[in-house]
Design a protein around this motif. Sequence first.
Motif, short mmCIF file in Angstrom:
data_model
loop_
_atom_site.label_atom_id
_atom_site.label_comp_id
_atom_site.label_asym_id
_atom_site.label_seq_id
_atom_site.Cartn_x
_atom_site.Cartn_y
_atom_site.Cartn_z
N GLY A 1 0.86 -1.13 -0.13
CA GLY A 1 0.05 0.12 -0.05
C GLY A 1 0.86 1.34 0.04
O GLY A 1 1.98 1.24 -0.09
N PRO A 2 0.30 2.35 -0.07
CA PRO A 2 0.83 3.88 -0.02
C PRO A 2 1.27 4.51 1.26
O PRO A 2 1.07 3.41 2.45
CB PRO A 2 0.10 4.62 -0.83
N ASP A 3 1.67 5.40 1.38
CA ASP A 3 2.20 6.03 2.81
C ASP A 3 1.04 6.12 3.63
O ASP A 3 1.17 6.49 4.94
CB ASP A 3 2.94 7.33 2.35
N GLY A 4 -0.14 6.11 3.38
CA GLY A 4 -1.40 6.05 4.14
C GLY A 4 -1.27 5.14 5.39
O GLY A 4 -1.78 5.19 6.33
N LEU A 5 -0.60 3.85 4.98
CA LEU A 5 -0.27 2.86 5.92
C LEU A 5 0.93 3.08 6.95
O LEU A 5 1.12 2.42 8.01
CB LEU A 5 0.23 1.66 5.31
N ASP A 6 1.67 4.23 7.00
CA ASP A 6 2.55 4.61 7.77
C ASP A 6 2.35 5.04 9.03
O ASP A 6 2.47 6.20 9.36
CB ASP A 6 3.53 5.67 6.77
N ALA B 1 7.41 9.95 2.76
CA ALA B 1 8.01 10.52 4.01
C ALA B 1 8.55 9.34 4.89
O ALA B 1 7.81 8.59 5.57
CB ALA B 1 6.98 11.20 4.83
N ALA B 2 9.68 9.08 4.91
CA ALA B 2 10.64 8.02 5.36
C ALA B 2 10.67 8.29 7.05
O ALA B 2 10.30 9.54 7.25
CB ALA B 2 11.98 7.82 5.06
N PRO B 3 10.98 7.43 7.84
CA PRO B 3 11.27 7.62 9.14
C PRO B 3 12.17 8.80 9.38
O PRO B 3 12.97 9.04 8.32
CB PRO B 3 11.69 6.20 9.68
N VAL B 4 12.16 9.56 10.41
CA VAL B 4 12.90 10.78 10.76
C VAL B 4 14.40 10.35 10.57
O VAL B 4 15.24 11.21 10.30
CB VAL B 4 12.45 11.40 12.00
N SER B 5 14.68 9.20 10.98
CA SER B 5 16.19 8.70 11.10
C SER B 5 16.74 8.68 9.69
O SER B 5 18.02 8.74 9.64
CB SER B 5 16.18 7.32 11.75
#
Length: 419
Positions: A275-280, A301-305
């Motif tokens: 799925g897309p970033d709505g699953l993040d 938008a990946a994790p801030v790390s």
Amino acid sequence: MMKRISAFLIFALVGAILAACGGAPAQPTAAPAQPTPAPAQPTTPPAAGMSGTIKIATQSPLSGPQAALGVGIRNGAELGLEQLGKTLTDMGFTVELEPFDDQAKPEVGSANAKNIISDNDILCLVGHLNSGVALASLPDYQSASLVMVSPANTNPKITESGYPNAFRIVGRDDVQGAVGEEFARTELKITSVYIIHDKTDYGQGVAEFFRQNAEKNGIKVLGFEGTEEKSVFDSILTPIQAANPDLIYFGGIYDQAAPLFKQARDRGIQAAFLGPDGLDSPVLLEVAGDAVKGMYYTSVAAPVSQFPDAAKFAEDYQAKYNEAAPPFSAQAYDAMGICVQAIANAAKAANGKPTRAQVLEAMKTLGAYKGITGTYEFNAKGDPVKGTYFVLQVSTESGAPADVWNKNAVVKRLEIAAP
């Protein structure tokens, strides 16, 4: 509620986020947080005419099932104003945050938008999470020449509908859908897919782009269905189980995807999930558990790390809010920084408190802005000249969902020019 890829994708593109649901008209709903003056006081004598109050608003879901991401947007913007607002306070202005709760509902966002534009001190807006809510609110923003800088909206219509005041720092779903399809075809080696979406501008949009690319590239699309169901998915999973696809692709948000995926596994369906970033969100893992461990999702938008320049932001967020910075919070920090810079540039040109129209003109000539998640420059439509797209895999480790989610691995990272 969240990615190497063929040469085809170097000009096609992905993006996240998000969707919104409908409902009966609601009254404007402001967040409980009070306007937050930036702590820094002017350290140099302000220029003549530089005085008055400047407000920057946020709109995102602060209540309801998508609040995990929406509160992160509000908090990221708040932290951004506290740390970057000195640019304006040093000029002699008082700056305040005005947060609004759009509840992930278009009609609430539109009602809030009318409240927002009635306050002439509000000169810029950071939002939204959901593309459908943004599209419902943009006509009001446009009527007042109010700049919207989105940290999360990915539907192409945000910047393709002729709104001169709409800007975003994330990529687009026409690219995100293509990135997801190519990953599924070339890396997961799937030959058939059943596609489900949530009937929102975001979820259905990204699902359509995935389907278009799948059909073009020879993947069998065994079903394409929209649903607003939130808890019991028997009527959807029965035909999926009979079709026996290699992949279930869900276009939508984590709060709906989690029970869908869990119930699919409980029924013995062995299809891969994507799925897309709505699953993040760690909520996906909290609700679905082992059913989603090891699955992949695309994101803008990946994790801030994954952003070296955001390390201090991550520390400051944890210290201030007593939780890890969620997806899109760092992007909200950068969206706030862009608002502050545009207002400051407009104030210098006007030699005083600028109008919204003057802030909009300053946005159009802003140039490159270096933030903590990247350097942003906008094209004539309001898209970033280049968007960043990721493919991530949910960690298989054990532990608290929020801790495990922060260990999700970036499988691919792509920089793709806007369409």
